[in-house]
Every structure is written in C-alpha cells, then in structure tokens.
Design an enzyme around this catalytic site. Structure first.
Site, PDB file in Angstrom:
ATOM      1  CD  GLN A 150     -20.358 -22.242  43.925  1.00 48.49           C
ATOM      2  OE1 GLN A 150     -20.879 -22.479  44.993  1.00 48.49           O
ATOM      3  NE2 GLN A 150     -19.790 -21.073  43.654  1.00 48.49           N
TER       4      GLN A 150
ATOM      5  CG  ASN B 155     -19.994 -11.871  45.075  1.00 54.57           C
ATOM      6  OD1 ASN B 155     -20.444 -12.537  44.136  1.00 54.57           O
ATOM      7  ND2 ASN B 155     -20.631 -11.762  46.219  1.00 54.57           N
TER       8      ASN B 155
ATOM      9  CB  CYS C 196     -35.567 -48.608  36.497  1.00 47.42           C
ATOM     10  SG  CYS C 196     -35.276 -47.078  37.416  1.00 47.42           S
TER      11      CYS C 196
ATOM     12  CB  CYS D 208     -36.537 -43.732  35.377  1.00 49.32           C
ATOM     13  SG  CYS D 208     -35.268 -44.572  34.409  1.00 49.32           S
TER      14      CYS D 208
ATOM     15  CG  ASP E  32     -26.435 -21.121  34.028  1.00 52.66           C
ATOM     16  OD1 ASP E  32     -25.386 -21.539  33.485  1.00 52.66           O
ATOM     17  OD2 ASP E  32     -26.457 -20.092  34.732  1.00 52.66           O
TER      18      ASP E  32
ATOM     19  CB  CYS F 180     -31.479 -47.308  36.994  1.00 51.73           C
ATOM     20  SG  CYS F 180     -32.117 -46.223  35.702  1.00 51.73           S
TER      21      CYS F 180
ATOM     22  CB  THR G  22     -27.669 -11.991  38.134  1.00 48.00           C
ATOM     23  OG1 THR G  22     -26.428 -11.302  38.135  1.00 48.00           O
ATOM     24  CG2 THR G  22     -27.763 -12.898  39.350  1.00 48.00           C
TER      25      THR G  22
ATOM     26  CG  HIS H  70     -23.238 -27.355  42.743  1.00 48.42           C
ATOM     27  ND1 HIS H  70     -23.346 -26.105  43.316  1.00 48.42           N
ATOM     28  CD2 HIS H  70     -22.460 -28.075  43.593  1.00 48.42           C
ATOM     29  CE1 HIS H  70     -22.658 -26.079  44.453  1.00 48.42           C
ATOM     30  NE2 HIS H  70     -22.108 -27.248  44.634  1.00 48.42           N
TER      31      HIS H  70
HETATM   32  P1  NAD Z   1     -25.449 -17.246  45.689  1.00 47.16           P
HETATM   33  O1  NAD Z   1     -26.852 -16.949  45.262  1.00 47.16           O
HETATM   34  O2  NAD Z   1     -25.253 -17.795  47.056  1.00 47.16           O
HETATM   35  O3  NAD Z   1     -24.538 -15.939  45.569  1.00 47.16           O
HETATM   36  C1  NAD Z   1     -24.481 -15.188  44.398  1.00 47.16           C
HETATM   37  C2  NAD Z   1     -23.616 -13.977  44.665  1.00 47.16           C
HETATM   38  O4  NAD Z   1     -23.438 -13.285  43.445  1.00 47.16           O
HETATM   39  C3  NAD Z   1     -24.230 -13.001  45.661  1.00 47.16           C
HETATM   40  O5  NAD Z   1     -23.291 -12.713  46.684  1.00 47.16           O
HETATM   41  C4  NAD Z   1     -24.546 -11.764  44.807  1.00 47.16           C
HETATM   42  O6  NAD Z   1     -24.329 -10.557  45.519  1.00 47.16           O
HETATM   43  C5  NAD Z   1     -23.562 -11.909  43.683  1.00 47.16           C
HETATM   44  N1  NAD Z   1     -23.994 -11.307  42.413  1.00 47.16           N
HETATM   45  C6  NAD Z   1     -25.226 -11.314  41.865  1.00 47.16           C
HETATM   46  N2  NAD Z   1     -25.208 -10.742  40.660  1.00 47.16           N
HETATM   47  C7  NAD Z   1     -23.943 -10.344  40.438  1.00 47.16           C
HETATM   48  C8  NAD Z   1     -23.291  -9.674  39.369  1.00 47.16           C
HETATM   49  N3  NAD Z   1     -23.949  -9.319  38.247  1.00 47.16           N
HETATM   50  N4  NAD Z   1     -21.963  -9.421  39.474  1.00 47.16           N
HETATM   51  C9  NAD Z   1     -21.277  -9.763  40.599  1.00 47.16           C
HETATM   52  N5  NAD Z   1     -21.840 -10.387  41.640  1.00 47.16           N
HETATM   53  C10 NAD Z   1     -23.159 -10.695  41.560  1.00 47.16           C
HETATM   54  O7  NAD Z   1     -24.838 -18.187  44.573  1.00 47.16           O
HETATM   55  P2  NAD Z   1     -23.720 -19.309  44.685  1.00 47.16           P
HETATM   56  O8  NAD Z   1     -22.611 -18.871  45.572  1.00 47.16           O
HETATM   57  O9  NAD Z   1     -23.443 -19.726  43.291  1.00 47.16           O
HETATM   58  O10 NAD Z   1     -24.433 -20.530  45.437  1.00 47.16           O
HETATM   59  C11 NAD Z   1     -25.775 -20.862  45.185  1.00 47.16           C
HETATM   60  C12 NAD Z   1     -26.035 -22.263  44.630  1.00 47.16           C
HETATM   61  O11 NAD Z   1     -27.172 -22.095  43.801  1.00 47.16           O
HETATM   62  C13 NAD Z   1     -24.979 -22.831  43.756  1.00 47.16           C
HETATM   63  O12 NAD Z   1     -24.868 -24.157  44.079  1.00 47.16           O
HETATM   64  C14 NAD Z   1     -25.560 -22.737  42.338  1.00 47.16           C
HETATM   65  O13 NAD Z   1     -25.414 -23.981  41.695  1.00 47.16           O
HETATM   66  C15 NAD Z   1     -27.030 -22.589  42.519  1.00 47.16           C
HETATM   67  N6  NAD Z   1     -27.665 -21.619  41.581  1.00 47.16           N
HETATM   68  C16 NAD Z   1     -27.326 -21.659  40.270  1.00 47.16           C
HETATM   69  C17 NAD Z   1     -27.893 -20.764  39.386  1.00 47.16           C
HETATM   70  C18 NAD Z   1     -27.483 -20.843  37.942  1.00 47.16           C
HETATM   71  O14 NAD Z   1     -27.115 -21.919  37.469  1.00 47.16           O
HETATM   72  N7  NAD Z   1     -27.475 -19.707  37.215  1.00 47.16           N
HETATM   73  C19 NAD Z   1     -28.806 -19.813  39.830  1.00 47.16           C
HETATM   74  C20 NAD Z   1     -29.168 -19.820  41.200  1.00 47.16           C
HETATM   75  C21 NAD Z   1     -28.565 -20.731  42.061  1.00 47.16           C
END
Ligand code: NAD
Length: 256
Positions: A102, A221, A158, A155, A105, A133, A27, A122
């Site tokens: 997870q 978190n 295919c 694709c 990006d 395919c 974020t 993920h």
């Molecule tokens: P989530 O959205 O469920 O939870 C994110 C957590 O991070 C929240 O609890 C939030 O309070 C906390 N958070 C936000 N900004 C923060 C910061 N600067 N410092 C500390 N904590 C912070 O995300 P998740 O648990 O990763 O699960 C969501 C799914 O969505 C995953 O599978 C992920 O792949 C996908 N996702 C990925 C991206 C990305 O690749 N950047 C973005 C959105 C969702």
C-alpha cells in the site's frame, strides 16, 4: 515454539506466499505512518483532507499545501530497511511469490523487489500523473517547477491538474493491479500482512479472500488489527527485525 519460528516454518513450507505491506514497514526508514501513535493523521487529523481527491481538485490551497509537503517528503532521503531487504530476498528466492504494497514511497523497488511480482497498489510518489489526460512524468521534474515558483504546476501537455501518481481517497485503484492482487490472494496458501492497520479498503479485503480460500494468515504489526483473531499467528514486534529473522530461517531451507 516462538512466534517467529512458527511464522518462518509456515513461510518456508508454503507453495505460494503473498505478502501485503503498509506504512508500518517504512517507519523504520523514517517515514511516519498515518494511524500509528506517531502517525501523520494521529497528530494532525486535518492532514487527511490532503489525501482526498475532491478536496485536491476543488481547493487550490489544498494543492499548494500538497506540493509543499511533496517537496519535504521523507521518501526523498529514506533508505530501504532490513524489512524491505528481507522481503526482496524472499521474492528473489521464490519464497514470496507476490508482494502487494500500500506504500507509495518506492522503497520496496529500491530494495530490489522484482517489479514483475510487486504491486504498488496505491501508486507511487516518484511519478506525477495528470488528472485530465493521464500523462505521467517524473516527480523530480515537477518539484523543480515548484522550487522555481509554480505553486501548483499544471500538466505540460494539456494544462490539467497534476498530482503525485498515488491513489487518493475517492480515486479508483488500477484495475490490473486489483486483478493481480486478488488473483494472488485467492491462490496463496500463506498470506503475510506486515505493518498495516488493515483498515483501508478494498486492500483490506485481500486477507479475507486469502483466508476464505484456505490460506494461513500471519500478522506482523505493532498494534492490534481487525484480522488478528483470524490469524494463525500474530507477531506484535517491529517489522524490520521480524522479517529479517524470518528470512534468515527461510534462507537455508529454500536457497539450495
Ligand atoms: P496505517 O498508518 O493505517 O497503519 C500502519 C500500522 O503499522 C499501524 O497499525 C502501526 O501500529 C504499525 N506499525 C508502525 N510501525 C511499525 C513497525 N516498525 N513495525 C510493525 N508495525 C508498525 O497504514 P496502512 O495500513 O498502510 O494504511 C495507510 C495508507 O497510507 C496506505 O494506503 C498507505 O499507502 C498510505 N501511507 C503510505 C506511507 C508510505 O508509503 N510509507 C506512509 C503513510 C501512509
């Protein structure tokens, strides 16, 4: 003792440290999470449908919208932040032995995290995969086709449905990624969960596996997680500056 000092001591004295990251670490790079206060799903609960494989396969409108969102995805301009860089440094120092993310990006790899001990469990948005395919290719090429007028580019091998090479809800994780992550979780003595709500399974089983195998859990978190009461310490602060502070304290202990 301050929580960050305590966490840094745990990490510095670990023999096998695993880090698990989620959307919250990105974020601060400008990519919204799903479930935080400014999350994509918090603001628009219907958006969750775009991450469901059944909806994607059965509904051309979902695919059209998904391709439009991929065109505008903030990942194309985002840069790794101090949290990604701190983890990459700790991996190179051998302090963090395995990073499971997870996130889709690509920012951990962009920050220099070694691919050999980084699992993008993920998947990744920087590639596309054919649902028929399995052929993979660069996302950039597929997006060029969308810009040229193909609302749902098939694709090229295919004719099957193409999707970002990410794991949608309803799709299976790569078994080798699960095996590497699980093996790391049961072997580690310190497990750090950063920027994740720890609510997406099966990934959210990893901290349980680690704790049940004797590891200490550190949670970094912004909001409470279901694992907070099982953690050795919970740091409710921004991921970037917290990881950077931990790396700063770990560096002199482990670099020489
Ligand atoms: P989530 O959205 O469920 O939870 C994110 C957590 O991070 C929240 O609890 C939030 O309070 C906390 N958070 C936000 N900004 C923060 C910061 N600067 N410092 C500390 N904590 C912070 O995300 P998740 O648990 O990763 O699960 C969501 C799914 O969505 C995953 O599978 C992920 O792949 C996908 N996702 C990925 C991206 C990305 O690749 N950047 C973005 C959105 C969702």
């Amino acid at each position: 003792m301050h929580d960050v000092d305590f966490a840094a001591d745990l990490v510095a004295s670990s023999t096998f440290c695993v880090a698990l990251t989620g959307a919250g670490i990105s974020t601060e790079s400008g990519i919204p999470d799903f479930r935080g206060p400014q999350g994509v799903w918090t603001k628009d609960p219907d958006a969750a449908r775009l991450s469901n494989i059944q909806a994607y396969v059965s509904d051309p409108e979902v695919r059209r919208r998904a391709w439009q969102l991929r065109l505008e995805h903030p990942a194309w301009t985002a840069q790794p932040n101090e949290g990604h860089l701190a983890l990459a440094e700790m991996q190179k120092l051998g302090v963090v032995s395995m990073l499971v993310t997870q996130n889709i990006d690509g920012l951990h790899l962009a920050a220099g995290s070694p691919p050999d001990n980084t699992v993008e469990i993920h998947g990744t948005i920087v590639e596309v995969a054919c649902l028929s395919c399995g052929d993979r290719g660069p996302m950039a090429t597929a997006l060029d086709r969308v810009r040229a007028g193909k609302h749902d580019p098939p694709c090229l091998l295919c004719g099957g449905l193409l999707k970002s090479a990410t794991v949608s809800f309803g799709q299976n994780l790569d078994p080798s990624d699960v095996e590497r992550s699980t093996a790391a979780a049961v072997s580690c003595d310190v497990f750090v969960a950063v920027g994740t709500s720890l609510t997406v399974y099966p990934v959210a089983e990893l901290p349980s596996l680690a704790i049940d195998s004797g590891a200490s859990l550190i949670v970094i978190n912004a909001e409470p997680t279901p694992f907070d009461d099982r953690a050795e310490t919970v740091i409710r602060a921004p991921a970037g500056r917290t990881l950077s502070a931990i790396a700063k304290k770990v560096r002199p202990v482990r670099s020489g």
